[in-house]
Motif scaffolding. Structure first.
Motif, PDB file in Angstrom:
ATOM      1  N   CYS A 251      48.544 -11.363 129.550  1.00 45.68           N
ATOM      2  CA  CYS A 251      48.945 -10.059 129.013  1.00 45.68           C
ATOM      3  C   CYS A 251      48.779 -10.032 127.512  1.00 45.68           C
ATOM      4  N   GLU A 252      48.865  -8.820 126.956  1.00 48.92           N
ATOM      5  CA  GLU A 252      48.777  -8.630 125.510  1.00 48.92           C
ATOM      6  C   GLU A 252      49.895  -7.672 125.105  1.00 48.92           C
ATOM      7  N   VAL A 253      50.665  -8.061 124.116  1.00 47.39           N
ATOM      8  CA  VAL A 253      51.754  -7.190 123.651  1.00 47.39           C
ATOM      9  C   VAL A 253      51.185  -6.224 122.607  1.00 47.39           C
ATOM     10  N   LEU A 254      51.007  -4.964 122.992  1.00 43.92           N
ATOM     11  CA  LEU A 254      50.380  -4.002 122.068  1.00 43.92           C
ATOM     12  C   LEU A 254      51.255  -3.762 120.842  1.00 43.92           C
ATOM     13  N   THR A 255      52.529  -3.957 120.987  1.00 45.73           N
ATOM     14  CA  THR A 255      53.454  -3.717 119.878  1.00 45.73           C
ATOM     15  C   THR A 255      53.908  -5.025 119.257  1.00 45.73           C
ATOM     16  N   GLY A 256      53.086  -6.058 119.413  1.00 44.32           N
ATOM     17  CA  GLY A 256      53.449  -7.383 118.928  1.00 44.32           C
ATOM     18  C   GLY A 256      53.508  -7.491 117.414  1.00 44.32           C
ATOM     19  N   GLY A 257      53.006  -6.484 116.704  1.00 43.76           N
ATOM     20  CA  GLY A 257      53.079  -6.503 115.241  1.00 43.76           C
ATOM     21  C   GLY A 257      54.496  -6.339 114.716  1.00 43.76           C
ATOM     22  N   LEU A 258      55.400  -5.981 115.593  1.00 48.89           N
ATOM     23  CA  LEU A 258      56.794  -5.800 115.173  1.00 48.89           C
ATOM     24  C   LEU A 258      57.595  -7.026 115.603  1.00 48.89           C
ATOM     25  N   PRO A 259      58.200  -7.726 114.648  1.00 50.91           N
ATOM     26  CA  PRO A 259      58.910  -8.964 115.005  1.00 50.91           C
ATOM     27  C   PRO A 259      60.063  -8.720 115.972  1.00 50.91           C
TER      28      PRO A 259
ATOM     29  N   HIS B 154      54.838   4.111 102.888  1.00 48.91           N
ATOM     30  CA  HIS B 154      55.458   4.146 104.207  1.00 48.91           C
ATOM     31  C   HIS B 154      54.629   3.475 105.289  1.00 48.91           C
ATOM     32  N   SER B 155      53.342   3.454 105.144  1.00 49.35           N
ATOM     33  CA  SER B 155      52.550   2.889 106.223  1.00 49.35           C
ATOM     34  C   SER B 155      51.200   2.414 105.731  1.00 49.35           C
ATOM     35  N   PRO B 156      50.885   1.179 106.033  1.00 50.78           N
ATOM     36  CA  PRO B 156      49.569   0.648 105.655  1.00 50.78           C
ATOM     37  C   PRO B 156      48.456   1.172 106.554  1.00 50.78           C
ATOM     38  N   LEU B 157      48.804   1.945 107.603  1.00 52.03           N
ATOM     39  CA  LEU B 157      47.775   2.410 108.535  1.00 52.03           C
ATOM     40  C   LEU B 157      46.975   3.576 107.986  1.00 52.03           C
ATOM     41  N   GLN B 158      47.584   4.333 107.055  1.00 54.60           N
ATOM     42  CA  GLN B 158      46.905   5.540 106.586  1.00 54.60           C
ATOM     43  C   GLN B 158      45.924   5.210 105.483  1.00 54.60           C
ATOM     44  N   LYS B 159      44.684   5.612 105.707  1.00 49.31           N
ATOM     45  CA  LYS B 159      43.659   5.352 104.698  1.00 49.31           C
ATOM     46  C   LYS B 159      43.519   6.543 103.763  1.00 49.31           C
ATOM     47  N   THR B 160      43.737   7.751 104.282  1.00 47.78           N
ATOM     48  CA  THR B 160      43.664   8.924 103.428  1.00 47.78           C
ATOM     49  C   THR B 160      44.935   9.738 103.599  1.00 47.78           C
TER      50      THR B 160
ATOM     51  N   GLU C  39      47.756  12.635 119.353  1.00 46.61           N
ATOM     52  CA  GLU C  39      47.409  14.045 119.573  1.00 46.61           C
ATOM     53  C   GLU C  39      46.916  14.297 120.982  1.00 46.61           C
ATOM     54  N   MET C  40      46.252  13.309 121.562  1.00 47.32           N
ATOM     55  CA  MET C  40      45.722  13.465 122.913  1.00 47.32           C
ATOM     56  C   MET C  40      46.744  13.093 123.979  1.00 47.32           C
ATOM     57  N   GLY C  41      47.942  12.722 123.551  1.00 51.91           N
ATOM     58  CA  GLY C  41      49.044  12.595 124.501  1.00 51.91           C
ATOM     59  C   GLY C  41      49.445  11.193 124.906  1.00 51.91           C
ATOM     60  N   TRP C  42      48.824  10.177 124.330  1.00 48.99           N
ATOM     61  CA  TRP C  42      49.116   8.801 124.764  1.00 48.99           C
ATOM     62  C   TRP C  42      50.312   8.229 124.021  1.00 48.99           C
ATOM     63  N   ALA C  43      51.172   7.517 124.757  1.00 49.15           N
ATOM     64  CA  ALA C  43      52.510   7.181 124.259  1.00 49.15           C
ATOM     65  C   ALA C  43      52.715   5.709 123.949  1.00 49.15           C
ATOM     66  N   ALA C  44      53.666   5.451 123.068  1.00 43.16           N
ATOM     67  CA  ALA C  44      54.239   4.117 122.884  1.00 43.16           C
ATOM     68  C   ALA C  44      55.747   4.240 123.093  1.00 43.16           C
ATOM     69  N   ASP C  45      56.400   3.116 123.307  1.00 44.19           N
ATOM     70  CA  ASP C  45      57.824   3.128 123.655  1.00 44.19           C
ATOM     71  C   ASP C  45      58.410   1.796 123.223  1.00 44.19           C
TER      72      ASP C  45
ATOM     73  N   ALA D 227      50.835   2.617 119.540  1.00 39.13           N
ATOM     74  CA  ALA D 227      51.624   1.393 119.344  1.00 39.13           C
ATOM     75  C   ALA D 227      51.675   1.018 117.867  1.00 39.13           C
ATOM     76  N   ALA D 228      50.536   1.114 117.192  1.00 42.36           N
ATOM     77  CA  ALA D 228      50.476   0.702 115.787  1.00 42.36           C
ATOM     78  C   ALA D 228      51.377   1.585 114.917  1.00 42.36           C
ATOM     79  N   VAL D 229      51.329   2.891 115.156  1.00 38.75           N
ATOM     80  CA  VAL D 229      52.159   3.801 114.363  1.00 38.75           C
ATOM     81  C   VAL D 229      53.644   3.577 114.680  1.00 38.75           C
ATOM     82  N   THR D 230      53.931   3.287 115.930  1.00 38.09           N
ATOM     83  CA  THR D 230      55.316   3.038 116.319  1.00 38.09           C
ATOM     84  C   THR D 230      55.863   1.789 115.623  1.00 38.09           C
ATOM     85  N   VAL D 231      55.025   0.779 115.517  1.00 37.87           N
ATOM     86  CA  VAL D 231      55.432  -0.433 114.799  1.00 37.87           C
ATOM     87  C   VAL D 231      55.800  -0.089 113.356  1.00 37.87           C
ATOM     88  N   GLU D 232      54.975   0.734 112.705  1.00 38.27           N
ATOM     89  CA  GLU D 232      55.265   1.119 111.316  1.00 38.27           C
ATOM     90  C   GLU D 232      56.544   1.947 111.229  1.00 38.27           C
TER      91      GLU D 232
END
Lengths: 470, 470
Positions: free
Chosen positions: A451-459, B200-206, A264-270, A178-183
């Motif tokens: 509930c919690e919006v996992l992608t809430g970092g995106l306006p 591009h992204s504040p998530l990456q530390k390295t 990498e382990m297969g978990w998704a955001a949308d 979710a965090a990477v998707t927001v970025e």
């Protein structure tokens, strides 16, 4: 395949998952990871994606591996790479190392599988090569999707009941996706600004949908993730599954971007956002955008345990109908409009779906995961595309993605024209010609008290979106 | 699938190709495009890649299409999308429009294929689902790779003899792929500069290999192209087919990036550069880099019609051996060293391969395209990986990609240690520990009076590379 040495909890998490599975079934299970398939020649292969059921219990994206689960025990079947492949692919982890990492009770080469297939349940993987092997080892044909039977169906029901409620390790992965998707979405909005154009390549003369897609997927790749599905990045949002990216961006256009990362382990955001190319919604675009946003916000506000997801869908339909009545596009009572599926003229899909290891989680099992036992898909125009029809429970992750689209195939359909002739004010609608498609989608975790919006970092607010584009 | 209305020459180009094919064979041919395969569930599919042979004669990346070629005529077999898919995928071009675009003489639904299979030659596609259909329509098993026989083999030889020499339309595509690839590499070098990190992204530390991969592939996607193969972007260049991207970038590292774009119509580029993370090669890195560059430049200088590609490979081997003798890593006469395959200790692959619709062009035909009739792979350590062994001719596109790698599986092999004990100065070699892998690869078109480097817009000199990184 990368074994993350920091993740000391993996073996524990997997042990916990298989013990919970053992509490639900009393027969042995084999799950295959699958193999890569040639793209244009055998050595040029599509990226590997392990089967999601394998990943859930096996934890690592291992190629050509099988796990045998029985009463909470895990046996791993995988072949060590032949020494000559070390030259090309480097040192690969050995069977015993992998076995330790995932907490296997024993590990064998694949050749040991052949005698173990009796009475074993499985789920068919996607690649046909591996599916042939599954049928061969089990000495029987395999059911697919909605046609599972016997132990395979019992297994699917058991797995669905586990995968539906995310454990802490799953949630940690889902939060990363979710965090990477927001970025990625923020990067897409920034890249839309014409003043940021051309910094990457002097070859592009016009900004296209592909330009924005490149900016967004570049961020996902940069975080060592993949796209959980083929991105939709389009100025033709009215084409719901658009996979074309060649249109140039025009000042009056809205861009709809439905892009999600997968770990990498297969978990998704949308996630979907829709933004104006010039950084400012037209008054008509803003009116419709705010209706979709109202539906989005109302749905999320209502999500908590024991609420029926169907009611969330109907709530979205109601809010959209109310908004269209207020704008003078619809005539009539909101409850009547929803009852006659008028919302589906402009919102012809479900309000969302389960999310987990698959972007439509467990859709390989047909509706078995999405639909509560005893429920089947409606054949109503306004409900038939709903992918989830269950009471929500804590630990479930769902998308909320209302939309508004002017789909020519629907709006120009003579049957629909007749059916809804008293309801739609077509002249008023014609004033909203610059709104082809809008969708706002977030990933929402059901918690114990809401509930919690996992992608809430995106306006989501129109003004905040405009600010990001500018 | 996008039909480019500007490309009025497509039908003409395709007509020309099939007429040339008709001059070589006197039996009918069916070529299948193939279909998409499910990734983790049926509706979530891998991107479509049409078979290269289909693309060569059919011109467009059409899913589930078949072309029937007979005496220069083209008949297209494809089904129109059912009306209900318009909602999800928009209006798709109709069979008749596609037929006109590619200059087909007739067009039919796929159901008409079943009666047409007798005496027909084909090439097996990569996806097994379509391969089953091929065997069913032709009512016979299909050969693969080096095991083609009868008319299929005759067809493969004929197709190889055409695809090997690029016509103007092919060259236009290949130049586009090359140009975008050049920009992708420049973007990768720029992104390596730490001062450009984190934009591009504040998530990456390295900064990791993935960071650079994202920057490079982002450019390819932004130009509406795809990657022609799975990118190699690694600080462990000694792992030749490395597909891991998680290592962080350390100041003393070299980054090896082997990344190439593929156009929408399927034409590929294939480029490698190696650059220092800190923007400056160490003296030892520079020494080895300049040896690889000398090999690269010498090979390209020698390319012209009628030169044997094997001799180009041997030239690379000689230049590398000479350089290593000059550095004191090798002892002995260059010709002796090459004769005993000493170069392969550090350069254990071929100097390049054919390039076209496939990154290893026509490798689905085994060595049929790469090796002149009557020639077979050598079993010599220094020659066995050579993918191309033919005299070069005008119109051929080849890669030139010498390299130097310290592969533990080779250098620590007791057999090699014994065999080459008098030749390698191991103590001297130990001083070059910061050189794990270097490769420099360009795409070189054989012209009537020499050659043209299609990817020449990307510098190769160490100083120019350093400048791009800084």
């Amino acid at each position: 395949m990368e074994i993350d040495s920091n993740r000391t909890t993996l073996a524990k998490t997997l042990q916990n998952r298989r013990q919970r599975l053992a509490g639900l079934i009393d027969f042995p299970v084999m799950l295959w990871s699958g193999c890569r398939m040639g793209r244009n020649f055998p050595a040029n292969r599509f990226p590997f994606r392990a089967s999601s059921h394998f990943l859930y219990f096996g934890g690592l994206p291992l190629e050509r591996a099988v796990i045998y689960l029985n009463f909470g025990k895990l046996e791993l079947f995988i072949d060590d790479s032949p020494p000559e492949t070390t030259l090309w692919h480097g040192e690969m982890p050995k069977r015993e190392e992998i076995a330790e990492k995932i907490g296997a009770d024993a590990a064998f080469p694949l050749s040991e599988l052949s005698s173990r297939g009796e009475g074993v349940a499985t789920i068919a993987v996607q690649d046909i090569m591996t599916r042939h092997q599954q049928a061969e080892i089990l000495q029987r044909p395999l059911g697919l999707g909605n046609n599972l039977s016997g132990r395979d169906r019992d297994l699917a029901i058991a797995i669905a009941s586990l995968r539906m409620y995310h454990d802490p390790d799953a949630l940690a992965e889902l939060r990363q996706a979710a965090a990477v998707t927001v970025e990625a979405h923020k990067a897409g909005m920034r890249a839309t600004n014409i003043t940021n154009f051309n910094i990457h390549s002097p070859l592009q003369k016009t900004q296209t949908e592909a330009t924005i897609r490149g900016a967004m997927e570049g961020v996902i790749i940069a975080h060592n993730m993949t796209c959980a599905y083929n991105s939709i990045v389009t100025v033709h949002g009215e084409v719901l599954h658009n996979e074309q990216y060649h249109h140039s961006l025009q000042p009056g256009d809205l861009l709809l971007a439905d892009v999600g990362a997968e770990t990498e382990m297969g978990w998704a955001a949308d996630v979907t956002r829709t933004w104006p190319i010039i950084g400012k919604f037209s008054p008509t675009q803003r009116d419709i955008y705010n209706i979709v946003l109202a539906a989005h916000d109302s749905c999320i506000a209502k999500i908590r345990p024991d609420v029926e997801y169907l009611d969330i869908h109907l709530l979205a339909a109601s809010v959209i109908c109310q908004g269209l009545v207020d704008l003078g596009i619809f005539r009539g009572e909101v409850s009547d409009l929803v009852e006659m599926d008028a919302h589906a003229l402009f919102f012809p899909h479900g309000v969302g779906h389960l999310l987990g290891l698959d972007v439509h989680d467990m859709e390989d099992l047909g509706d078995l995961a999405g639909y509560e036992e005893g429920r089947v898909r409606s054949n109503r125009f306004g409900l038939c595309f709903l992918r989830l029809n269950r009471p929500l429970k804590s630990g479930m992750l769902v998308t909320i993605e209302p939309g508004f689209y002017q789909v020519p195939a629907i709006l120009n359909d003579p049957e629909q024209r007749v059916k809804y002739r008293d309801i739609v004010n077509w002249e008023r609608l014609a004033q909203f010609g610059d709104v082809r498609g809008i969708r706002i989608e977030d990933d929402v975790l059901v918690t114990e008290d809401g509930c919690e919006v996992l992608t809430g970092g995106l306006p989501t607010e129109a003004e905040a979106i405009e600010e990001l584009v500018n």
